[in-house]
Design a protein around this motif. Structure first.
Motif, PDB file in Angstrom:
ATOM      1  N   PHE A 130      37.320   7.553  26.354  1.00 25.46           N
ATOM      2  CA  PHE A 130      36.260   7.889  26.809  1.00 25.46           C
ATOM      3  C   PHE A 130      35.339   6.476  26.985  1.00 25.46           C
ATOM      4  O   PHE A 130      35.624   5.600  26.017  1.00 25.46           O
ATOM      5  N   MET A 131      34.582   6.276  28.113  1.00 23.41           N
ATOM      6  CA  MET A 131      33.772   4.865  28.106  1.00 23.41           C
ATOM      7  C   MET A 131      32.669   5.277  28.724  1.00 23.41           C
ATOM      8  O   MET A 131      32.455   6.181  29.572  1.00 23.41           O
ATOM      9  N   THR A 132      31.653   4.509  28.217  1.00 19.21           N
ATOM     10  CA  THR A 132      30.257   4.324  28.674  1.00 19.21           C
ATOM     11  C   THR A 132      29.404   3.308  28.480  1.00 19.21           C
ATOM     12  O   THR A 132      29.577   2.962  27.123  1.00 19.21           O
ATOM     13  N   SER A 133      28.615   2.670  29.239  1.00 21.61           N
ATOM     14  CA  SER A 133      27.727   1.644  28.997  1.00 21.61           C
ATOM     15  C   SER A 133      28.808   0.522  28.309  1.00 21.61           C
ATOM     16  O   SER A 133      28.152  -0.302  27.403  1.00 21.61           O
ATOM     17  N   GLY A 134      29.903   0.371  28.804  1.00 19.96           N
ATOM     18  CA  GLY A 134      30.866  -0.887  28.037  1.00 19.96           C
ATOM     19  C   GLY A 134      31.410  -0.411  26.953  1.00 19.96           C
ATOM     20  O   GLY A 134      32.247  -1.363  26.553  1.00 19.96           O
ATOM     21  N   ARG A 135      31.124   0.668  26.190  1.00 19.73           N
ATOM     22  CA  ARG A 135      31.807   0.919  25.141  1.00 19.73           C
ATOM     23  C   ARG A 135      32.743   1.909  25.458  1.00 19.73           C
ATOM     24  O   ARG A 135      32.884   2.876  26.168  1.00 19.73           O
ATOM     25  N   MET A 136      34.216   1.832  24.815  1.00 18.21           N
ATOM     26  CA  MET A 136      35.230   2.492  25.039  1.00 18.21           C
ATOM     27  C   MET A 136      35.832   2.940  23.782  1.00 18.21           C
ATOM     28  O   MET A 136      36.047   2.200  22.967  1.00 18.21           O
ATOM     29  N   GLY A 137      36.313   4.017  23.501  1.00 14.54           N
ATOM     30  CA  GLY A 137      37.218   4.494  22.624  1.00 14.54           C
ATOM     31  C   GLY A 137      37.842   5.783  22.466  1.00 14.54           C
ATOM     32  O   GLY A 137      37.887   6.452  23.693  1.00 14.54           O
ATOM     33  N   HIS A 138      38.334   6.369  21.483  1.00 13.99           N
ATOM     34  CA  HIS A 138      39.110   7.722  21.379  1.00 13.99           C
ATOM     35  C   HIS A 138      38.079   8.644  21.599  1.00 13.99           C
ATOM     36  O   HIS A 138      36.824   8.629  20.934  1.00 13.99           O
ATOM     37  N   ALA A 139      38.090   9.801  22.111  1.00 16.21           N
ATOM     38  CA  ALA A 139      37.569  11.066  22.254  1.00 16.21           C
ATOM     39  C   ALA A 139      38.192  12.241  22.019  1.00 16.21           C
ATOM     40  O   ALA A 139      39.374  12.322  22.569  1.00 16.21           O
ATOM     41  N   PHE A 140      37.448  13.241  21.603  1.00 12.29           N
ATOM     42  CA  PHE A 140      38.290  14.702  21.778  1.00 12.29           C
ATOM     43  C   PHE A 140      37.461  15.347  22.853  1.00 12.29           C
ATOM     44  O   PHE A 140      36.248  15.797  22.591  1.00 12.29           O
ATOM     45  N   ALA A 141      38.109  15.387  24.044  1.00 14.82           N
ATOM     46  CA  ALA A 141      37.466  16.076  25.283  1.00 14.82           C
ATOM     47  C   ALA A 141      37.903  17.340  25.392  1.00 14.82           C
ATOM     48  O   ALA A 141      39.032  17.822  24.912  1.00 14.82           O
ATOM     49  N   VAL A 142      37.005  18.366  25.704  1.00 17.12           N
ATOM     50  CA  VAL A 142      37.374  19.652  25.946  1.00 17.12           C
ATOM     51  C   VAL A 142      37.353  20.002  27.545  1.00 17.12           C
ATOM     52  O   VAL A 142      36.366  19.466  28.155  1.00 17.12           O
ATOM     53  N   ASN A 143      38.485  20.429  28.061  1.00 19.33           N
ATOM     54  CA  ASN A 143      38.697  20.757  29.374  1.00 19.33           C
ATOM     55  C   ASN A 143      38.504  19.388  30.341  1.00 19.33           C
ATOM     56  O   ASN A 143      37.958  19.326  31.338  1.00 19.33           O
ATOM     57  N   GLY A 144      38.748  18.089  29.578  1.00 19.90           N
ATOM     58  CA  GLY A 144      38.934  16.742  30.075  1.00 19.90           C
ATOM     59  C   GLY A 144      37.507  16.175  30.202  1.00 19.90           C
ATOM     60  O   GLY A 144      37.424  14.967  31.058  1.00 19.90           O
ATOM     61  N   THR A 145      36.575  16.743  29.643  1.00 16.99           N
ATOM     62  CA  THR A 145      35.067  15.968  29.720  1.00 16.99           C
ATOM     63  C   THR A 145      34.660  15.749  28.520  1.00 16.99           C
ATOM     64  O   THR A 145      34.603  16.411  27.734  1.00 16.99           O
ATOM     65  N   VAL A 146      33.472  14.727  28.346  1.00 15.96           N
ATOM     66  CA  VAL A 146      32.441  14.722  27.411  1.00 15.96           C
ATOM     67  C   VAL A 146      31.285  14.479  27.915  1.00 15.96           C
ATOM     68  O   VAL A 146      30.711  13.736  28.844  1.00 15.96           O
ATOM     69  N   PRO A 147      30.291  15.444  27.520  1.00 17.40           N
ATOM     70  CA  PRO A 147      30.455  16.573  26.748  1.00 17.40           C
ATOM     71  C   PRO A 147      31.444  17.668  27.597  1.00 17.40           C
ATOM     72  O   PRO A 147      31.746  17.480  28.601  1.00 17.40           O
ATOM     73  N   GLY A 148      31.801  18.600  26.600  1.00 15.94           N
ATOM     74  CA  GLY A 148      32.654  19.743  27.206  1.00 15.94           C
ATOM     75  C   GLY A 148      31.846  20.517  28.143  1.00 15.94           C
ATOM     76  O   GLY A 148      30.611  20.290  28.410  1.00 15.94           O
ATOM     77  N   PRO A 149      32.551  21.411  28.757  1.00 19.41           N
ATOM     78  CA  PRO A 149      31.748  22.217  29.755  1.00 19.41           C
ATOM     79  C   PRO A 149      30.623  23.012  29.598  1.00 19.41           C
ATOM     80  O   PRO A 149      30.365  23.699  28.370  1.00 19.41           O
ATOM     81  N   LEU A 150      29.941  23.147  30.410  1.00 18.36           N
ATOM     82  CA  LEU A 150      28.574  24.173  30.214  1.00 18.36           C
ATOM     83  C   LEU A 150      29.063  25.656  30.401  1.00 18.36           C
ATOM     84  O   LEU A 150      29.726  25.715  31.471  1.00 18.36           O
ATOM     85  N   ILE A 151      28.691  26.367  29.195  1.00 22.67           N
ATOM     86  CA  ILE A 151      29.186  27.680  29.538  1.00 22.67           C
ATOM     87  C   ILE A 151      27.746  28.447  29.783  1.00 22.67           C
ATOM     88  O   ILE A 151      26.984  28.524  29.011  1.00 22.67           O
ATOM     89  N   ARG A 152      28.089  29.187  30.820  1.00 26.55           N
ATOM     90  CA  ARG A 152      26.874  29.801  31.581  1.00 26.55           C
ATOM     91  C   ARG A 152      27.306  31.656  31.378  1.00 26.55           C
ATOM     92  O   ARG A 152      28.026  32.014  31.861  1.00 26.55           O
TER      93      ARG A 152
END
Length: 567
Positions: free
Chosen positions: A58-80
């Protein structure tokens, strides 16, 4: 390109070192190629929902590292979801370690609450677990891992439950999910905090020492405390995010001129209290923790970890900065609310770091200490355990006692008590719907205890591992008044699973606001009334992730008492 590769190599090796220090090295830390998680979230709805937890970069604002992503995104999906529907959530764990999902703030059967070791065994690697429950409520909530420290690394997401009733007060609706990202592995952060809880605070300490008078410096030194020890983990390692985007991503939320917008603000961070404001745009608070309150117009509010506030705004034509400033002012999350596509609002500069006071130590003023300031009595007064009730365990896990803890429900949060504009206080909240009238049948006190130097946290001096056989017991449908007493100098957001409690905040008891998470201010007390009407075993803990991990958790057991009079 070389910079990126070098940074990647450096992060991989740092993560590798951290992992090697404790557990067998997982595949993601061996430099294995991982997919990149997308910033932000998609949306899922319906009666059958599939979620998959996997390792990503995962990467944002120049920082990169490991992430536990849900369905491939951080944050994970909005559940409506919709109030009144049934839902089946199939959660597949593709990690090499156990995982889980807790549905934060949702009323449901306890075996689907998602806390390993309390309400279910957890989800093993390669397994799928199905959560199945009816949707009994409406409002803004969120979900997150309750396994290890996974929540810090991306394993969380928002929930919106649409009410059966239409709401005509707004034209547009956005989730504003606040969180943090760090390239440092969460277990390494925990290790650094154990070594020295000032680890992420060094620059703040130096700045403070330069500003203080000699007498004040001596006083704080005598107590072995730092008046700017406000957040355990700071902007020195965190990038603060809105919807998975750091400030450099220039996230934009569009609106049309004249529209009223509902912002569903969720503090999904691991460790950060945020001060939320939209300079020049008043916010009308309409819900707290998903429950309707009488509208309150404010210019800013502090949101504790795991709380939610829904606000309605009516911005003028143009671009406006949505600012989520960390409580220690070490950074901010930023997005633009804009009626002109491509226009990015300029956020205000960071404000000066606030400083803790005598009141945050549970003292009214110097005179309340009962000792001469220059003597050695101050430290003794802060550690006088004779004032504690007998059921509080005194030991190395308790290094501070607030001499005169008092109700601080009217305190707006550190750094916001002296600002010139309107700031939300718990005492402003009044339930929009009337609560059933119930007399309190029993009262209890729970002390929030810790040893900041050793990074030990607990309830009543007892760490979670030591108290699982002795839960807090409530009889089914019993009405209990619980007073939380904060014996230390950090604000603690305390969360009870599976229930809403009523905050005892000075409004008439028929309109005490319902909450699932309540901030107990430093050296202060906060009280709630609970009707324990959800049977089962429920987690009860501080929602600062590393505090919970260090032992500040208990189990609340709600079931019929075996015989009358058993408390």
């Amino acid at each position: 390109m070389t910079t990126l590769i070098n940074r990647r190599r450096m992060i991989t090796s740092m993560v590798g070192l951290a992992a090697a220090a404790s557990l067998p090295v997982p595949a993601w830390a061996k430099g294995t190629s991982l997919p990149h998680a997308r910033n932000g979230f998609g949306e899922l709805s319906g009666e059958e929902i599939n979620l998959s937890i996997a390792n990503h970069h995962f990467m944002t604002s120049g920082r990169m590292g490991h992430a536990f992503a849900v369905n491939g995104t951080v944050p994970g999906p909005l559940i409506r979801l919709k109030q009144g529907q049934d839902v089946r959530l199939h959660v597949t764990n593709k990690l090499e370690e156990d995982s889980s999902i807790h549905w934060h703030g949702l009323l449901l059967p306890f075996q689907f609450d998602g806390v390993p070791g309390v309400s279910f065994p957890g989800i093993k690697p390669g397994e799928t677990f199905t959560y199945e429950f009816p949707i009994r409520q409406a409002g803004t909530y969120w979900w997150h891992s309750h396994s290890g420290l996974q929540e810090q690394a991306g394993h969380y997401g928002p929930i919106i439950i649409e009410s059966a009733e239409q709401d005509s007060r707004y034209d547009r609706d956005y989730v504003v999910l606040l969180s943090e990202f760090t390239p440092i592995h969460p277990h390494e952060i925990m290790r650094k905090l154990k070594v020295g809880e000032h680890y992420f605070n060094r620059t703040m300490m130096i700045a403070t020492e330069g500003e203080m008078s000699g007498e004040m410096r001596r006083m704080w030194g005598e107590m072995r405390m730092n008046p700017r020890d406000i957040s355990d983990v700071t902007g020195s390692t965190y990038t603060y995010m809105i919807n998975g985007h750091g400030p450099a991503d220039n996230l934009q939320l569009a609106f049309d001129r004249g529209e009223r917008i509902r912002l569903r603000i969720i503090n999904g961070s691991a460790m950060t209290f945020f001060n939320v404001r939209i300079p020049g745009v008043p916010m009308t608070v309409i819900e707290a923790d998903g429950q309707p309150v009488d509208p309150v117009e404010v210019d800013e509010f502090q949101i504790g970890v795991a709380e939610t506030y829904d606000v309605i705004v009516a911005p003028q034509d143009g671009s406006h900065a949505i600012v989520a400033e960390a409580i220690d002012r070490s950074g901010m999350g930023v997005a633009s609310l804009t009626s002109h596509s491509g226009h990015v609002a300029t956020p205000p500069p960071l404000r000066e770091t606030p400083t803790l006071t005598m009141v945050d130590m549970g003292m009214m003023d110097h005179g309340a200490m009962g000792h001469d300031m220059s003597g050695g009595g101050m430290d003794h007064n802060m550690r006088d355990t004779s004032k504690l009730p007998g059921d509080v365990k005194v030991g190395p896990g308790l290094d501070m006692v607030a001499p005169m803890p008092m109700d601080r429900m009217d305190f707006p949060g550190l750094g916001l008590d002296k600002v010139p504009h309107r700031v939300l206080r718990y005492t402003d909240l009044r339930a929009a719907r009337m609560n059933p009238h119930r007399e309190v049948e029993r009262e209890m006190e729970i002390h929030l205890t810790g040893n900041m130097e050793r990074y030990m946290w607990s309830f009543d001096g007892k760490k979670f591992t030591a108290v699982t056989d002795d839960p807090i017991r409530f009889g089914f449908d019993e009405r209990v008044r619980v007073k939380l007493v904060n014996q230390n100098m950090m604000a603690h957001p305390i969360h009870l699973h599976g229930h809403f409690f009523e905050m005892v905040n000075g409004v008439d008891h028929m309109h005490q606001p319902l909450k699932h998470t309540m901030v107990v201010q430093p050296g202060g007390t906060a009280t709630f009334d609970l009707t324990a009407n959800e049977p089962g075993d429920w987690a009860f803990h501080c929602h600062l992730l590393y505090h919970m991990h260090a032992g500040m958790m208990q189990v609340v057991s709600v079931r019929p008492f075996p015989h009358e009079g058993h408390h």
